[in-house]
Design an enzyme around this catalytic site. Structure first.
Site, PDB file in Angstrom:
ATOM      1  CE1 TYR A  23      -3.697  -2.455   0.261  1.00 32.63           C
ATOM      2  CE2 TYR A  23      -2.542  -3.323   2.170  1.00 32.63           C
ATOM      3  CZ  TYR A  23      -3.525  -3.437   1.219  1.00 32.63           C
ATOM      4  OH  TYR A  23      -4.345  -4.536   1.216  1.00 32.63           O
ATOM      5  CG  ASP A  86     -28.072  -3.605  -2.895  1.00 31.28           C
ATOM      6  OD1 ASP A  86     -27.686  -3.845  -4.060  1.00 31.28           O
ATOM      7  OD2 ASP A  86     -28.594  -4.470  -2.154  1.00 31.28           O
ATOM      8  CG  HIS A  99      -9.136  -1.072  -4.969  1.00 31.92           C
ATOM      9  ND1 HIS A  99      -9.602  -1.385  -3.713  1.00 31.92           N
ATOM     10  CD2 HIS A  99     -10.165  -1.271  -5.819  1.00 31.92           C
ATOM     11  CE1 HIS A  99     -10.862  -1.775  -3.812  1.00 31.92           C
ATOM     12  NE2 HIS A  99     -11.230  -1.698  -5.078  1.00 31.92           N
ATOM     13  CG  LEU A 100      -4.110   3.030  -1.806  1.00 30.74           C
ATOM     14  CD1 LEU A 100      -3.855   2.922  -0.314  1.00 30.74           C
ATOM     15  CD2 LEU A 100      -3.584   4.341  -2.342  1.00 30.74           C
ATOM     16  NE  ARG A 110      -5.938  -9.038  -0.567  1.00 29.37           N
ATOM     17  CZ  ARG A 110      -6.350  -8.503   0.571  1.00 29.37           C
ATOM     18  NH1 ARG A 110      -7.266  -7.552   0.557  1.00 29.37           N
ATOM     19  NH2 ARG A 110      -5.854  -8.909   1.719  1.00 29.37           N
TER      20      ARG A 110
END
Length: 145
Positions: A23, A86, A99-100, A110
């Site tokens: 990350y 939803d 997403h990093l 994932r």
């Protein structure tokens, strides 16, 4: 004119010290400050939030107006939260999933996003730049309305 919402999901408060090999070392505050500065410079209102509680994230999504734009990093909720999916569908605002790390180059679980199909796009794998690119798109979309 609408507002840009940047919503960070679970564990993103630990950026900078959580698995920096995946990350990066940039903290959430550093990412947020860049986004706030860029939106402020463009004259577009922005709200940035982080939570480890799914219901709180959903409440923020529910409070969005019809002219708003959502940038969301749902974290682990990406892979299974039909409640978040939803909520996004319910408010009918454009959204980008961010997403990093490159979720498609990681563990098998994932690679699936239940959120991406209700978003206009997904940006992943570019570290903090993923957020910056999403914000560029959102700013362009809001200023063209």
């Amino acid at each position: 004119m609408g507002k840009i919402w940047v919503l960070h999901g679970p564990n993103l408060n630990l950026l900078g010290r959580r698995e920096p090999d995946k990350y990066g070392t940039q903290t959430l505050d550093e990412i947020n400050n860049e986004l706030l500065h860029k939106a402020y410079t463009a004259g577009i209102p922005i709200q940035v939030e982080q939570t480890n509680f799914e219901g709180e994230l959903i409440q923020w999504i529910h409070s969005m107006g019809p002219d708003d734009f959502l940038i969301i990093n749902p974290g682990a909720w990406t892979h299974y939260s039909y409640a978040v999916r939803d909520a996004i569908t319910s408010v009918q605002v454009p959204a980008i999933e961010v997403h990093l790390s490159n979720i498609h180059a990681r563990e098998e679980f994932r690679k699936t996003s239940v959120i991406a199909p209700v978003c206009c796009g997904q940006i992943s794998g570019l570290g903090g730049k993923s957020y910056s690119l999403a914000l560029d798109y959102a700013l362009e979309a809001l200023t063209q309305k």
